[in-house]
Design a protein around this motif. Structure first.
Motif, PDB file in Angstrom:
ATOM      1  N   MET A 379       0.813  -1.223   0.000  1.00 51.56           N
ATOM      2  CA  MET A 379       0.000   0.000   0.000  1.00 51.56           C
ATOM      3  C   MET A 379       0.848   1.276   0.000  1.00 51.56           C
ATOM      4  O   MET A 379       2.019   1.260   0.340  1.00 51.56           O
ATOM      5  N   ASP A 380       0.172   2.382  -0.366  1.00 49.89           N
ATOM      6  CA  ASP A 380       0.652   3.744  -0.141  1.00 49.89           C
ATOM      7  C   ASP A 380       1.957   4.041  -0.870  1.00 49.89           C
ATOM      8  O   ASP A 380       3.028   4.212  -0.279  1.00 49.89           O
ATOM      9  N   HIS A 381       1.859   4.120  -2.191  1.00 45.33           N
ATOM     10  CA  HIS A 381       3.000   4.369  -3.063  1.00 45.33           C
ATOM     11  C   HIS A 381       3.343   5.859  -3.088  1.00 45.33           C
ATOM     12  O   HIS A 381       2.492   6.714  -2.832  1.00 45.33           O
ATOM     13  N   PRO A 382       4.569   6.197  -3.488  1.00 47.34           N
ATOM     14  CA  PRO A 382       4.922   7.614  -3.642  1.00 47.34           C
ATOM     15  C   PRO A 382       4.165   8.241  -4.813  1.00 47.34           C
ATOM     16  O   PRO A 382       3.863   7.578  -5.808  1.00 47.34           O
ATOM     17  N   SER A 386       2.568   7.525  -9.374  1.00 43.00           N
ATOM     18  CA  SER A 386       1.126   7.262  -9.346  1.00 43.00           C
ATOM     19  C   SER A 386       0.358   8.484  -9.850  1.00 43.00           C
ATOM     20  O   SER A 386      -0.310   9.189  -9.076  1.00 43.00           O
ATOM     21  N   PRO A 387       0.410   8.757 -11.155  1.00 44.88           N
ATOM     22  CA  PRO A 387      -0.137  10.019 -11.664  1.00 44.88           C
ATOM     23  C   PRO A 387      -1.663  10.113 -11.677  1.00 44.88           C
ATOM     24  O   PRO A 387      -2.195  11.185 -11.939  1.00 44.88           O
ATOM     25  N   LEU A 388      -2.371   9.018 -11.402  1.00 46.79           N
ATOM     26  CA  LEU A 388      -3.832   9.048 -11.492  1.00 46.79           C
ATOM     27  C   LEU A 388      -4.496   8.744 -10.142  1.00 46.79           C
ATOM     28  O   LEU A 388      -5.660   8.377 -10.094  1.00 46.79           O
ATOM     29  N   THR A 389      -3.743   8.925  -9.054  1.00 45.53           N
ATOM     30  CA  THR A 389      -4.186   8.454  -7.747  1.00 45.53           C
ATOM     31  C   THR A 389      -4.319   9.601  -6.751  1.00 45.53           C
ATOM     32  O   THR A 389      -3.525  10.546  -6.756  1.00 45.53           O
ATOM     33  N   LYS A 390      -5.295   9.491  -5.839  1.00 44.48           N
ATOM     34  CA  LYS A 390      -5.493  10.499  -4.800  1.00 44.48           C
ATOM     35  C   LYS A 390      -4.354  10.470  -3.784  1.00 44.48           C
ATOM     36  O   LYS A 390      -3.931   9.404  -3.339  1.00 44.48           O
ATOM     37  N   ARG A 391      -3.906  11.649  -3.397  1.00 47.29           N
ATOM     38  CA  ARG A 391      -2.906  11.745  -2.342  1.00 47.29           C
ATOM     39  C   ARG A 391      -3.529  11.366  -0.998  1.00 47.29           C
ATOM     40  O   ARG A 391      -4.734  11.529  -0.783  1.00 47.29           O
ATOM     41  N   LYS A 392      -2.685  10.906  -0.073  1.00 49.28           N
ATOM     42  CA  LYS A 392      -3.139  10.670   1.288  1.00 49.28           C
ATOM     43  C   LYS A 392      -3.238  12.023   1.994  1.00 49.28           C
ATOM     44  O   LYS A 392      -2.247  12.757   2.058  1.00 49.28           O
ATOM     45  N   TYR A 398       2.543  10.703  -0.524  1.00 51.24           N
ATOM     46  CA  TYR A 398       2.124   9.337  -0.846  1.00 51.24           C
ATOM     47  C   TYR A 398       0.657   9.338  -1.271  1.00 51.24           C
ATOM     48  O   TYR A 398      -0.083  10.297  -1.025  1.00 51.24           O
ATOM     49  N   VAL A 399       0.256   8.247  -1.929  1.00 52.70           N
ATOM     50  CA  VAL A 399      -1.098   8.170  -2.478  1.00 52.70           C
ATOM     51  C   VAL A 399      -1.817   6.925  -1.971  1.00 52.70           C
ATOM     52  O   VAL A 399      -1.188   5.981  -1.479  1.00 52.70           O
ATOM     53  N   GLU A 400      -3.136   6.947  -2.116  1.00 51.71           N
ATOM     54  CA  GLU A 400      -3.955   5.800  -1.712  1.00 51.71           C
ATOM     55  C   GLU A 400      -3.993   4.793  -2.862  1.00 51.71           C
ATOM     56  O   GLU A 400      -4.916   4.762  -3.670  1.00 51.71           O
ATOM     57  N   ASN A 413      -3.441  -3.860  -9.423  1.00 48.33           N
ATOM     58  CA  ASN A 413      -3.022  -2.497  -9.101  1.00 48.33           C
ATOM     59  C   ASN A 413      -4.292  -1.684  -8.884  1.00 48.33           C
ATOM     60  O   ASN A 413      -5.215  -1.751  -9.712  1.00 48.33           O
ATOM     61  N   ALA A 414      -4.383  -0.962  -7.771  1.00 43.39           N
ATOM     62  CA  ALA A 414      -5.642  -0.294  -7.442  1.00 43.39           C
ATOM     63  C   ALA A 414      -5.399   1.057  -6.786  1.00 43.39           C
ATOM     64  O   ALA A 414      -4.374   1.271  -6.133  1.00 43.39           O
ATOM     65  N   TYR A 415      -6.392   1.959  -6.953  1.00 40.43           N
ATOM     66  CA  TYR A 415      -6.290   3.320  -6.425  1.00 40.43           C
ATOM     67  C   TYR A 415      -7.580   3.763  -5.744  1.00 40.43           C
ATOM     68  O   TYR A 415      -8.666   3.275  -6.058  1.00 40.43           O
ATOM     69  N   SER A 416      -7.413   4.758  -4.883  1.00 38.84           N
ATOM     70  CA  SER A 416      -8.475   5.738  -4.684  1.00 38.84           C
ATOM     71  C   SER A 416      -8.256   6.739  -5.824  1.00 38.84           C
ATOM     72  O   SER A 416      -7.239   7.448  -5.850  1.00 38.84           O
ATOM     73  N   GLU A 417      -9.161   6.759  -6.775  1.00 36.69           N
ATOM     74  CA  GLU A 417      -8.911   7.465  -8.035  1.00 36.69           C
ATOM     75  C   GLU A 417      -8.871   8.982  -7.836  1.00 36.69           C
ATOM     76  O   GLU A 417      -9.691   9.554  -7.118  1.00 36.69           O
ATOM     77  N   LEU A 418      -7.905   9.611  -8.502  1.00 37.87           N
ATOM     78  CA  LEU A 418      -7.799  11.062  -8.457  1.00 37.87           C
ATOM     79  C   LEU A 418      -8.982  11.676  -9.204  1.00 37.87           C
ATOM     80  O   LEU A 418      -9.195  11.399 -10.383  1.00 37.87           O
TER      81      LEU A 418
END
Length: 497
Positions: A379-382, A386-392, A398-400, A413-418
């Motif tokens: 979890m929680d990549h830099p 992660s150009p399409l992901t919501k920041r924490k 880092y991103v969700e 591979n999964a995101y909280s989408e930006l």
């Protein structure tokens, strides 16, 4: 000389087969004129339901794989979709003329058999034929039965022969079909809607990969083959379709190895009003469901290693994982220079363009990935990768995001989408700067996607699964080519160029 003689022998056998076909056609018995054959059972159905079918008349069809001619009575083995069954063929049962024809049948011919189900004195469930029909004449020679088709390159190029000769290969692809079917069943039951999006696109975004380029003559435009399903599926979330998924081919102009093929099957889904935690829950339940339904167990054994999908999946951040396996704590590294110093100390190679987050990811790839054997959410990549992901919110470096790992492989591979269009535009700008520096995998700004985000996308969770790797694990297959019916192969004659 021996090889030359063998070639002459094969050519003679091929000639005989064509002569047999010509003789059949001359006598009005052309098998290629037969339009259909009614089947009542498959081989395995007869074996599984013998108590009910004993003495009953059945019709089966398949390929002759063995044949023993013994005067007035013969045996042959017919292979169909589900297995094979022995057929007893007697002259007095099918008639003198048909029996003469039967004796001329070759291994590989496709036949229809009608007769009564019985068990031989040796206990083998068989069919006593009262009618045998030649449905298709095989003009080629199958590999020798007991050695099978073992040449790997030939197996991939001639998958049709591979399926005939190797029953375990057929089982792998039957299982693959069932895996995809169970994915659909699970998602449909959760209220997801299956959709289709374009393969030919002006902007191939949604992943860090190099696209294939082509030219659309009718519009006189250069276009690309899609590398991801993401950006179009997110447009549908904007449009109000709250749960969508697609299973389809994507294309990446990259190398070929045991886990990569230039075209492969990806499943992506997006769900409005949830986040990456919701995607973790869905992933865990989906994998567990598919394994239970297809394999009958939540325990997968791959290359002798057991992985248990029945237990809760481990959840660990990338920073925690690098600290655990590399002994480097990126919470204590605050600048790019400090990250570079750590990389040099641990012999991690980086490029001048790499930021602190990129170097963290390089540490992960170098020291961590191989250890993630049991089901694990990383979890929680830099933000840099992660150009399409919501920041924490509490830590915007880092991103969700999570990657799902098994057997040391990235499986999803999964995101909280930006969904912030202003932030998204800045990230696209950063990607274009990387592209200008020579990064062929960087994204470019998709203006229509930006317009969709500006119209407004709800909070959304999204995930992409590699279907082929999932099938590899669930079928204990060593290479991705073993689970692709027709893998990418270099054209014959160009292998050494």
């Amino acid at each position: 000389m021996a090889e030359q003689n063998q070639t002459q022998d094969i050519n003679q056998l091929l000639k005989v087969r064509r002569e047999k076909l010509a003789d059949l056609q001359a006598n009005g018995k052309d098998p290629f004129q037969i339009m259909k054959y009614d089947i009542t059972c498959h081989s395995m159905d007869i074996k599984n339901d013998f108590d009910t079918l004993e003495g009953q008349t059945v019709s089966v069809a398949g390929r002759v794989m063995q044949k023993r001619v013994m005067g007035k009575a013969s045996f042959c083995n017919v292979q169909d979709l589900k297995g094979n069954i022995q057929v007893y063929v007697a002259r007095d049962s099918i008639g003198e003329e048909p029996y003469k024809d039967f004796k001329k049948f070759d291994i590989g011919d496709i036949v229809g058999v009608k007769g009564e189900v019985f068990r031989t004195q040796k206990g083998e469930i068989s069919i006593h034929a009262n009618e045998v029909t030649l449905l298709s004449k095989s003009l080629q020679i199958l590999p020798e039965k007991y050695h099978g088709l073992t040449n790997t390159d030939l197996r991939y190029r001639q998958r049709y022969t591979d399926l005939i000769m190797n029953q375990d290969v057929k089982e792998t692809f039957i299982k693959r079909s069932r895996i995809i079917s169970e994915i659909r069943k699970y998602l449909d039951a959760q209220g997801f809607m299956e959709v289709e999006t374009p393969m030919l696109v002006g902007n191939a975004g949604g992943a860090a990969a190099r696209p294939f380029m082509t030219h659309y003559n009718a519009l006189d435009e250069d276009i690309k083959l899609r590398i991801s399903l993401e950006l179009y599926l997110k447009r549908l979330i904007v449009g109000g379709l709250e749960k969508v998924y697609e299973i389809g081919r994507v294309f990446r102009n990259e190398g070929v190895d045991t886990r990569h093929n230039p075209e492969f099957t990806l499943m992506e889904l997006y769900q409005a009003y949830t986040d990456y935690e919701g995607m973790m829950d869905l992933t865990e339940k989906l994998y567990r469901h598919v394994a239970q339904q297809v394999l009958g167990t939540t325990k997968i054994v791959y290359n002798g290693i057991e992985m248990d999908l029945g237990k809760p999946f481990e959840r660990i951040t990338m920073v925690e994982a690098v600290k655990k396996y590399a002994g480097v704590d990126f919470n204590e590294i605050h600048t790019l220079e400090e990250a570079r110093d750590a990389a040099k100390e641990h012999h991690v190679e980086y490029e001048e363009r790499h930021k602190k987050g990129d170097i963290l990811n390089l540490f992960f790839e170098e020291f961590v990935e191989e250890h993630l054997v049991q089901p694990t959410f990383l979890m929680d990549h830099p933000v840099e990768i992660s150009p399409l992901t919501k920041r924490k919110p509490e830590n915007p470096e880092y991103v969700e995001r999570f990657e799902f790992f098994m057997n040391g492989w990235e499986m999803a591979n999964a995101y909280s989408e930006l969904n912030d269009p202003i932030d998204q535009r800045e990230r696209f700008k950063a990607q274009e700067a990387l592209l200008a520096q020579g990064d062929e995998e960087a994204n470019t700004t998709d203006e229509d996607f930006m317009n969709a985000l500006e119209i407004g996308m709800p909070p959304t969770g999204g995930i992409g699964f590699g279907i082929d790797r999932m099938v590899m694990l669930m079928t204990d297959s060593a290479a991705i080519r073993d689970v692709l019916l027709f893998p990418t192969m270099k054209t014959l004659g160009k292998e050494n160029q």
